[in-house]
Design a protein around this motif. Structure first.
Motif, mmCIF file in Angstrom:
data_model
loop_
_atom_site.group_PDB
_atom_site.id
_atom_site.type_symbol
_atom_site.label_atom_id
_atom_site.label_comp_id
_atom_site.label_asym_id
_atom_site.label_seq_id
_atom_site.Cartn_x
_atom_site.Cartn_y
_atom_site.Cartn_z
ATOM 1 N N SER A 181 0.829 -1.210 0.000
ATOM 2 C CA SER A 181 0.000 0.000 0.000
ATOM 3 C C SER A 181 0.860 1.255 0.000
ATOM 4 O O SER A 181 0.583 2.225 -0.729
ATOM 5 N N ALA A 196 2.642 1.645 -3.377
ATOM 6 C CA ALA A 196 1.697 2.091 -4.410
ATOM 7 C C ALA A 196 1.406 3.577 -4.266
ATOM 8 O O ALA A 196 1.319 4.309 -5.265
ATOM 9 N N ALA A 197 1.262 4.026 -3.006
ATOM 10 C CA ALA A 197 0.998 5.444 -2.768
ATOM 11 C C ALA A 197 2.170 6.317 -3.200
ATOM 12 O O ALA A 197 1.981 7.476 -3.591
ATOM 13 N N ALA A 198 3.378 5.771 -3.129
ATOM 14 C CA ALA A 198 4.560 6.545 -3.521
ATOM 15 C C ALA A 198 4.549 6.876 -5.002
ATOM 16 O O ALA A 198 5.239 7.802 -5.445
ATOM 17 N N PHE A 199 3.750 6.124 -5.778
ATOM 18 C CA PHE A 199 3.686 6.363 -7.215
ATOM 19 C C PHE A 199 2.391 7.062 -7.615
ATOM 20 O O PHE A 199 2.019 7.057 -8.790
ATOM 21 N N ASP A 200 1.705 7.631 -6.622
ATOM 22 C CA ASP A 200 0.494 8.388 -6.943
ATOM 23 C C ASP A 200 0.804 9.561 -7.877
ATOM 24 O O ASP A 200 -0.008 9.920 -8.721
ATOM 25 N N GLN A 201 1.977 10.144 -7.683
ATOM 26 C CA GLN A 201 2.436 11.203 -8.569
ATOM 27 C C GLN A 201 3.585 10.661 -9.413
ATOM 28 O O GLN A 201 4.388 9.862 -8.927
ATOM 29 N N ARG A 236 11.296 10.281 -1.516
ATOM 30 C CA ARG A 236 11.010 10.421 -2.938
ATOM 31 C C ARG A 236 11.776 11.611 -3.498
ATOM 32 O O ARG A 236 12.030 12.583 -2.774
#
Length: 303
Positions: free
Chosen positions: A180, A183-188, A258
């Motif tokens: 989770s 996946a959130a790290a690739f939201d942008q 990031r």
């Protein structure tokens, strides 16, 4: 809680006694949503029953604990029945002797709740092909734990050959918070991933499974490396313009890094077996994402 012992009994007598205990306690059977069959050794039964009972607070269940005892004794079935507030649903501990140890499914079948899903859980050593196990054939969901195997990573990779829809492993459930967060790290948009590394304690079964999932999703090579632990300690993904990294050093908190953004501290605690089991009981349909990661792990495993 009401507890009742039956010695040298039958499945029919157990079922009748459960009905009588429910009437005495005023506990209806209609509130139970599934049957959880736990196949374990005597030495593991205390921890296994405790984890199953805690998970049943979220998923009221009939818990059938199957313990195979001495095979060279005469055929006998002993049972311990527990019904009450401290045991949500019902707990039936079945101890099988003699030839009954080879026919546990015939003992379990009459005790399954009608018209409800059946989940089988092996907290210790599990069959190579759970779906072909006599108990496994009764279940819609089959949960193993590669962590308990002598060679956990090899056992996990081997199960890809006999995978059937409904199979899963607690090594996968342990990855849910990591997946989770990643996946959130690739939201942008952060750019193309060129390669990655997953670090974990030596022999950790979740590390290669996470690496396989990342490689499958990102289309980039992801390798594993040993660390001091505990459990998983970091994921590092190399980008064209920097690195996305999740690092955890104390089994509770992690740091998400990031490119071009300040580091962020996030909760990433290791979870108990009861929490992992409860998560798996929420999903009774096939997990295609786990299947893909498992089969990729099997293709890349060199052990």
């Amino acid at each position: 809680m009401t507890s009742f012992m039956l010695t040298d009994t039958t499945a029919g007598k157990i079922s009748g006694q459960l009905t009588r205990l429910r009437h005495q306690m005023g506990v209806p059977a209609i509130g139970m949503v599934l049957t959880l069959v736990v196949i374990c050794d005597e030495r593991d039964q205390y921890d296994s029953v405790r984890a199953a009972t805690e998970a049943a607070r979220e998923h009221p269940s009939r818990i059938l604990v199957v313990i195979n005892r001495e095979r060279d004794e005469s055929n006998r079935l002993d049972a311990e029945l527990r019904v009450g507030e401290s045991a949500p649903g019902e707990v039936v501990v079945l101890r099988l002797y003699g030839e009954l140890t080879e026919h546990a499914d015939s003992v379990v079948s009459p005790l399954l709740l009608p018209d409800t899903p059946v989940v089988a859980w092996w907290p210790g050593e599990a069959p190579d092909v759970p779906a072909e196990d006599p108990i496994g054939t009764l279940a819609q969901r089959r949960i193993t734990d590669a962590k308990a195997a002598r060679e956990g990573i090899r056992a996990l990779a081997g199960r890809a050959k006999g995978y059937a829809p409904g199979d899963t492993d607690l090594a996968w459930a342990r990855l849910t918070p990591w997946r989770s967060l990643l996946a959130a790290a690739f939201d942008q948009p952060v750019g193309r991933v060129k390669k990655g590394f997953v670090d974990g304690a030596a022999g950790n079964t979740s590390a290669p499974l996470l690496a396989a999932w990342l490689a499958d999703r990102l289309g980039a090579p992801v390798k594993t490396a040993d660390s001091a632990g505990p459990g998983l300690t970091s994921v590092r993904l190399s980008l064209d313009g920097g690195e996305v990294a999740v690092t955890r050093s104390d089994a509770r908190l992690a740091t998400l890094s990031r490119p071009g953004q300040p580091d962020r501290h996030v909760a990433l605690a290791r979870r108990s077996t009861a929490e992992l089991l409860a998560e798996e009981l929420r999903r009774l349909d096939p997990d295609e994402t786990y299947e893909a990661a498992l089969k990729r792990l099997a293709r890349t495993h060199k052990g």
